[in-house]
Write a protein that holds these residues in place. Structure first.
Motif, PDB file in Angstrom:
ATOM      1  N   ARG A 149      41.795  65.352  56.407  1.00 12.79           N
ATOM      2  CA  ARG A 149      41.234  64.989  55.098  1.00 12.79           C
ATOM      3  C   ARG A 149      40.703  66.202  54.340  1.00 12.79           C
ATOM      4  O   ARG A 149      40.737  66.243  53.115  1.00 12.79           O
ATOM      5  N   ILE A 150      40.223  67.183  55.068  1.00  7.77           N
ATOM      6  CA  ILE A 150      39.680  68.382  54.429  1.00  7.77           C
ATOM      7  C   ILE A 150      40.728  69.074  53.562  1.00  7.77           C
ATOM      8  O   ILE A 150      40.408  69.678  52.547  1.00  7.77           O
ATOM      9  N   THR A 151      41.998  68.963  53.939  1.00  5.18           N
ATOM     10  CA  THR A 151      43.050  69.653  53.195  1.00  5.18           C
ATOM     11  C   THR A 151      43.530  68.888  51.962  1.00  5.18           C
ATOM     12  O   THR A 151      44.301  69.430  51.173  1.00  5.18           O
ATOM     13  N   GLY A 152      43.083  67.680  51.769  1.00  5.08           N
ATOM     14  CA  GLY A 152      43.585  66.845  50.683  1.00  5.08           C
ATOM     15  C   GLY A 152      43.489  67.466  49.299  1.00  5.08           C
ATOM     16  O   GLY A 152      44.416  67.381  48.495  1.00  5.08           O
ATOM     17  N   ALA A 153      42.384  68.120  49.012  1.00  5.39           N
ATOM     18  CA  ALA A 153      42.185  68.696  47.681  1.00  5.39           C
ATOM     19  C   ALA A 153      43.016  69.949  47.443  1.00  5.39           C
ATOM     20  O   ALA A 153      43.118  70.420  46.316  1.00  5.39           O
ATOM     21  N   PHE A 154      43.640  70.475  48.500  1.00  3.31           N
ATOM     22  CA  PHE A 154      44.471  71.665  48.343  1.00  3.31           C
ATOM     23  C   PHE A 154      45.815  71.344  47.691  1.00  3.31           C
ATOM     24  O   PHE A 154      46.472  72.234  47.158  1.00  3.31           O
ATOM     25  N   GLY A 155      46.257  70.094  47.774  1.00  4.77           N
ATOM     26  CA  GLY A 155      47.537  69.697  47.202  1.00  4.77           C
ATOM     27  C   GLY A 155      47.550  69.884  45.699  1.00  4.77           C
ATOM     28  O   GLY A 155      46.518  69.851  45.036  1.00  4.77           O
ATOM     29  N   GLY A 156      48.748  70.083  45.178  1.00  5.36           N
ATOM     30  CA  GLY A 156      48.883  70.279  43.728  1.00  5.36           C
ATOM     31  C   GLY A 156      48.242  71.571  43.268  1.00  5.36           C
ATOM     32  O   GLY A 156      47.802  71.682  42.136  1.00  5.36           O
ATOM     33  N   GLY A 157      48.183  72.545  44.159  1.00  2.00           N
ATOM     34  CA  GLY A 157      47.569  73.822  43.782  1.00  2.00           C
ATOM     35  C   GLY A 157      46.096  73.652  43.493  1.00  2.00           C
ATOM     36  O   GLY A 157      45.633  73.977  42.406  1.00  2.00           O
ATOM     37  N   LEU A 158      45.372  73.119  44.468  1.00  2.00           N
ATOM     38  CA  LEU A 158      43.955  72.799  44.320  1.00  2.00           C
ATOM     39  C   LEU A 158      43.749  71.766  43.209  1.00  2.00           C
ATOM     40  O   LEU A 158      42.737  71.754  42.524  1.00  2.00           O
ATOM     41  N   GLN A 159      44.768  70.933  43.033  1.00  2.07           N
ATOM     42  CA  GLN A 159      44.803  69.865  42.033  1.00  2.07           C
ATOM     43  C   GLN A 159      44.901  70.373  40.599  1.00  2.07           C
ATOM     44  O   GLN A 159      44.850  69.589  39.661  1.00  2.07           O
ATOM     45  N   VAL A 160      45.068  71.681  40.414  1.00  7.80           N
ATOM     46  CA  VAL A 160      45.128  72.242  39.064  1.00  7.80           C
ATOM     47  C   VAL A 160      46.286  73.227  38.872  1.00  7.80           C
ATOM     48  O   VAL A 160      46.287  74.018  37.927  1.00  7.80           O
ATOM     49  N   GLY A 161      47.276  73.196  39.775  1.00  9.97           N
ATOM     50  CA  GLY A 161      48.441  74.063  39.639  1.00  9.97           C
ATOM     51  C   GLY A 161      48.229  75.486  40.100  1.00  9.97           C
ATOM     52  O   GLY A 161      49.034  76.362  39.807  1.00  9.97           O
ATOM     53  N   ASP A 162      47.145  75.750  40.820  1.00 12.40           N
ATOM     54  CA  ASP A 162      46.843  77.101  41.301  1.00 12.40           C
ATOM     55  C   ASP A 162      47.587  77.371  42.607  1.00 12.40           C
ATOM     56  O   ASP A 162      48.751  77.011  42.719  1.00 12.40           O
ATOM     57  N   VAL A 163      46.967  77.964  43.596  1.00  9.11           N
ATOM     58  CA  VAL A 163      47.632  78.345  44.846  1.00  9.11           C
ATOM     59  C   VAL A 163      48.293  77.123  45.484  1.00  9.11           C
ATOM     60  O   VAL A 163      47.663  76.089  45.683  1.00  9.11           O
ATOM     61  N   CYS A 164      49.576  77.262  45.804  1.00  7.28           N
ATOM     62  CA  CYS A 164      50.386  76.172  46.336  1.00  7.28           C
ATOM     63  C   CYS A 164      49.737  75.536  47.568  1.00  7.28           C
ATOM     64  O   CYS A 164      49.290  76.231  48.485  1.00  7.28           O
ATOM     65  N   GLY A 165      49.718  74.219  47.602  1.00  7.71           N
ATOM     66  CA  GLY A 165      49.169  73.485  48.732  1.00  7.71           C
ATOM     67  C   GLY A 165      49.904  73.756  50.030  1.00  7.71           C
ATOM     68  O   GLY A 165      49.301  73.743  51.109  1.00  7.71           O
ATOM     69  N   PHE A 187      59.380  82.200  47.507  1.00  6.51           N
ATOM     70  CA  PHE A 187      59.184  81.353  46.331  1.00  6.51           C
ATOM     71  C   PHE A 187      59.020  82.130  45.031  1.00  6.51           C
ATOM     72  O   PHE A 187      58.932  81.528  43.968  1.00  6.51           O
ATOM     73  N   SER A 188      58.935  83.436  45.105  1.00 10.81           N
ATOM     74  CA  SER A 188      58.704  84.296  43.932  1.00 10.81           C
ATOM     75  C   SER A 188      57.380  84.001  43.242  1.00 10.81           C
ATOM     76  O   SER A 188      57.195  84.342  42.079  1.00 10.81           O
ATOM     77  N   SER A 189      56.487  83.338  43.947  1.00 10.88           N
ATOM     78  CA  SER A 189      55.162  83.018  43.411  1.00 10.88           C
ATOM     79  C   SER A 189      54.310  82.428  44.520  1.00 10.88           C
ATOM     80  O   SER A 189      54.839  82.015  45.561  1.00 10.88           O
ATOM     81  N   ARG A 190      53.026  82.386  44.285  1.00  8.24           N
ATOM     82  CA  ARG A 190      52.106  81.657  45.154  1.00  8.24           C
ATOM     83  C   ARG A 190      51.491  80.487  44.409  1.00  8.24           C
ATOM     84  O   ARG A 190      50.722  79.726  44.972  1.00  8.24           O
ATOM     85  N   LEU A 191      51.822  80.353  43.148  1.00  4.53           N
ATOM     86  CA  LEU A 191      51.198  79.344  42.295  1.00  4.53           C
ATOM     87  C   LEU A 191      52.013  78.058  42.227  1.00  4.53           C
ATOM     88  O   LEU A 191      53.217  78.088  41.947  1.00  4.53           O
ATOM     89  N   CYS A 192      51.349  76.956  42.465  1.00  7.00           N
ATOM     90  CA  CYS A 192      51.990  75.645  42.453  1.00  7.00           C
ATOM     91  C   CYS A 192      52.770  75.411  41.158  1.00  7.00           C
ATOM     92  O   CYS A 192      53.921  74.986  41.199  1.00  7.00           O
ATOM     93  N   ALA A 193      52.156  75.669  40.040  1.00  4.67           N
ATOM     94  CA  ALA A 193      52.802  75.380  38.752  1.00  4.67           C
ATOM     95  C   ALA A 193      54.122  76.148  38.608  1.00  4.67           C
ATOM     96  O   ALA A 193      55.116  75.595  38.121  1.00  4.67           O
TER      97      ALA A 193
END
Length: 137
Positions: A38-54, A93-99
């Protein structure tokens, strides 16, 4: 293979971070419990804001659970291992960002399935290389 476990968990509805930690837990026998997942849930979606990939943050969680015995400062190999992971992830992935990753790898049919399976392959390779290097020392 780790990527097959990642696909299984992603198809069960877990986000990228949850998927990677669950797959890593099963593959590496980390013995994590539901609270840890459960602790990792908020990491999805790039911390839910398109940042670092979950998938990357989930991979960092797997490495932490696998190698840290007490605390990060007592694990001298953590920084070089994470550097290898982040570099390999960035290369793949040529990036670390979810977006940015989502723009290239996401599609409506499978959503982020391609991302989690590729991330699982990257993590598995980095860990395998680390273990091989460790044995040869």
């Amino acid at each position: 293979m780790l990527k097959d476990l990642a696909a299984k968990y992603y198809q069960q509805g877990y986000n990228c971070a949850e998927t990677i930690i669950r797959a890593g837990n099963e593959y590496y026998n980390l013995r994590l419990d539901e609270n840890a997942f459960r602790i990792t849930g908020a990491f999805g979606g790039g911390l839910q804001v398109g940042d670092v990939c979950g998938a990357l943050t989930g991979s960092a969680c797997v490495i932490s659970a696998k190698y840290i015995e007490t605390k990060a400062h007592d694990c001298p190999d953590l920084k070089p291992l994470m550097l290898k992971l982040v570099r390999a992830f960035q290369t793949r992935f040529s990036s670390r960002l979810c977006a940015q990753i989502k723009a290239k790898f996401h599609n409506k049919e499978v959503r982020c399935l391609n991302t989690v399976t590729l991330a699982a392959e990257v993590m598995e390779q980095v860990i395998a290389e680390y273990e091989q290097d460790k044995q040869s020392k």
